[in-house]
Each structure stands twice: as structure tokens, then as C-alpha cells.
Enzyme design. Sequence first.
Site, PDB file in Angstrom:
ATOM      1  N   HIS A   1       0.801  -1.075   0.088  1.00 56.94           N
ATOM      2  CA  HIS A   1      -0.667   0.298  -0.212  1.00 56.94           C
ATOM      3  C   HIS A   1       0.797   1.197  -0.415  1.00 56.94           C
ATOM      4  CE1 HIS A   1      -3.828  -2.383   0.073  1.00 56.94           C
ATOM      5  NE2 HIS A   1      -3.743  -2.355   1.162  1.00 56.94           N
TER       6      HIS A   1
ATOM      7  N   HIS B   1     -10.124   2.076   0.724  1.00 54.92           N
ATOM      8  CA  HIS B   1      -9.867   0.494   1.074  1.00 54.92           C
ATOM      9  C   HIS B   1     -10.834   0.872   2.109  1.00 54.92           C
ATOM     10  CE1 HIS B   1      -8.115  -2.913   3.346  1.00 54.92           C
ATOM     11  NE2 HIS B   1      -7.021  -2.467   2.981  1.00 54.92           N
TER      12      HIS B   1
ATOM     13  N   GLU C   1     -11.632  -2.944  -3.637  1.00 58.44           N
ATOM     14  CA  GLU C   1     -10.518  -2.105  -3.993  1.00 58.44           C
ATOM     15  C   GLU C   1     -10.671  -2.536  -4.884  1.00 58.44           C
ATOM     16  OE1 GLU C   1      -7.442  -2.841  -0.779  1.00 58.44           O
ATOM     17  OE2 GLU C   1      -9.074  -3.991  -0.414  1.00 58.44           O
TER      18      GLU C   1
END
Length: 364
Positions: A106, A180, A322
Site C-alpha cells: 500500500h 480501502h 478495492e
Amino acid sequence: MNIYSRPWGTLSNGETANLYTLVNDNGLTVEITDFGGTIVSLKAPDRNGKLIDVVLGYDALADYEKADGYLGALVGRVANRIAGASFELDGERYSLYVNDGSNCLHGGKRSMSYVVWSAEPSATDNEATLVLTYFSPNGDEGFPGNLTTKVTYTFDNNNALSIRYEATTDKACPINLTNHAYFNLAGCASGPVFGQTLWLDAESYVAGDTELIPVAVKPVDGTPFDFRTAKPIGRDFFADFDDLRIAGGYDHCFNFTNWKDCVSGGEVILRGVAYDPVSGRKMEMYTNQPCVQLYSANFLKNPCFPLRGGKPQQTQTAFCLETQKMPDSIHHQGDESFTDCVLRPGEVYDFTTIYVFSTDDDGE
């Protein structure tokens, strides 16, 4: 339509963050903070009109700053995993922050999820808008290129929350932006989501190794990953299937039908529907992204950070959808079975995802 803002607190580095509340004429509300571009709350009605929060979150800004899990946050520069926390692009080698086994997850240590974005709120008769911008300099978290990112949240009277991601760079760099948010259509921290149904227009998925790094693209046909006909999320969750056991549930990238036709600025179409038969809440997902990461909150169990109202974290009490490109695409350059995640000077990264909330009065 209205949008309101208020100070929400001070971060450990002295920066201040604000909380923005977007309200439509139907009484639905969305709360978003400029810290990480995070969706803090989204209240939607059940079939009897009762509003309840369907997004998991925390009570305080400090929790968002310190906790893991990326609850509701914008994620970038590169969502998902980059194997070995390094990559090569145009003959140059780049090293990234290691925060997930031996990999980068991420975007790195601080990434876009833990910074304050510049915010511009506005409202018209038909929609409320929050435009967030962030400049990531060359070398930020180890990535090349000066990257300018704009994310536009729009909430309207059709109960649709739109998220448009735009970015430009002055040097070739990988990019894969997403949000998210953790959804539970029965309400935040109301229990497991196994009974909520999901339909995905996805013909294949990305299988991973023990660190969830891609090893193959596989068809969903005949597997627990086949959501082409709507089914309860829990129906096949405990199936005797290696790819489920490795991840502890669903934590996989699903590739939409004809995903190769999905391009920057392309048509936004219906790709998923989630539904809670008890409350009658339904959420439709429209996007022009090629894939979606379905995550069943397998690691949501940190006792140090209770959810809103002091409720404890609990695995499988939410699902994430996502929208994005395939994980670790940067290591599959030139492989036509994977998405291309490289943005180059002169190009515009432009993808949109829309979540539309409604109810099914008869419960079917």
C-alpha cells in the site's frame, strides 16, 4: 445538498486535520477527513428508512494516525503488494519500504494514507464535492517521479458516492490508487458478513503465494471465487481450497470480464452488487478499473484500536471492494495476462469508482 467542515484534531507532527460531512436531500451522510482522504462514516437507510453506519471506522483522529488496516483510507502510490519491496523500470532499480513480510504494501511507511491532503469543498443543488490533492515528490517512499494526484469525492441525491482518481507525473512510475473502505451493510461492527450476498462480474482471479504475491491468473469457474451468480460471502468461505487457506479467506484480486478493455478515462459500468437480506440494503459498484480486490477483513483483530463506539475489531465483520489494477504488476511488465501499472510523462491516470446505495423493499 450540503457540505460542512469542522476541525477534527492535531496529528503528532503538529498538522491539523478537518472532517467534512456531505449531506444529500434524502438525509444520507458521508464523512471524509483530509487525513489520508479517509471515509470515516457513511450512513445509509434500511428498507424501513432507518439510517445506520455501513463503513467501519474509529472515533478519533489519533486512531487513524496510529492504527493499521487502512480503514477507509485512500491508498497509493501503489495499492496492494510489490514483491521484494523493489522493482526495475527503464533500466533503473528502485528500493521501497518493507512493511509486509519482505514486500511493500500500500505504498510504504507513510504513503498517501497517512498524510494531510489539500481540500476544496463545494456544493450545488444536486451534489456535494470534496476535491483532495496531494503532491508526492520524486523519491517519496522510494518511488520515481514528481506525482500530482487529485481525488474527487462526489455525493449526490441518487445516493451515489463517486471517487475519481487522477494523476500525472514527470517521470515514469508505477501507480495503482484505490480506497480501502470496509463495508458491512448490516451496520458497523454488527457481526460477520457471511450472510450478505455478493455478485462480481469477474471471470478470473489472481492466485498468490504464502505472502500473497501473484503466482498465476486462474479462472473462477468451479472455484469458491466464482461470484458471477450472486451468493452469500460465507457460502464457500471455509471450502477446502488452497488459495483460500493461504490468505485466511478472501484477499484476492478479481479480474473483470473483458478487463483488457478497461482504460484510463473509459466507460464506468456495473461490476458488482452487495446486498444484505436482513436490512434490505444494497450497494452497487460501478467502475472503469480492470479489477477489484475482495478482502474479507481477515486481519481485522487489533485489540489496541477498538472501532467506533468502543466495539472490538473482529475478523470477517466487513468486506472491502478495492477497485484497482493487479497486485505486483510492476514485476509483470510485458506480460499480457497482467495489467500495466506504469504512468509516463504526458499521460493521465484517470479512473472512477461509484458506490450506489439503495434498498430492496421486498427483501428479494
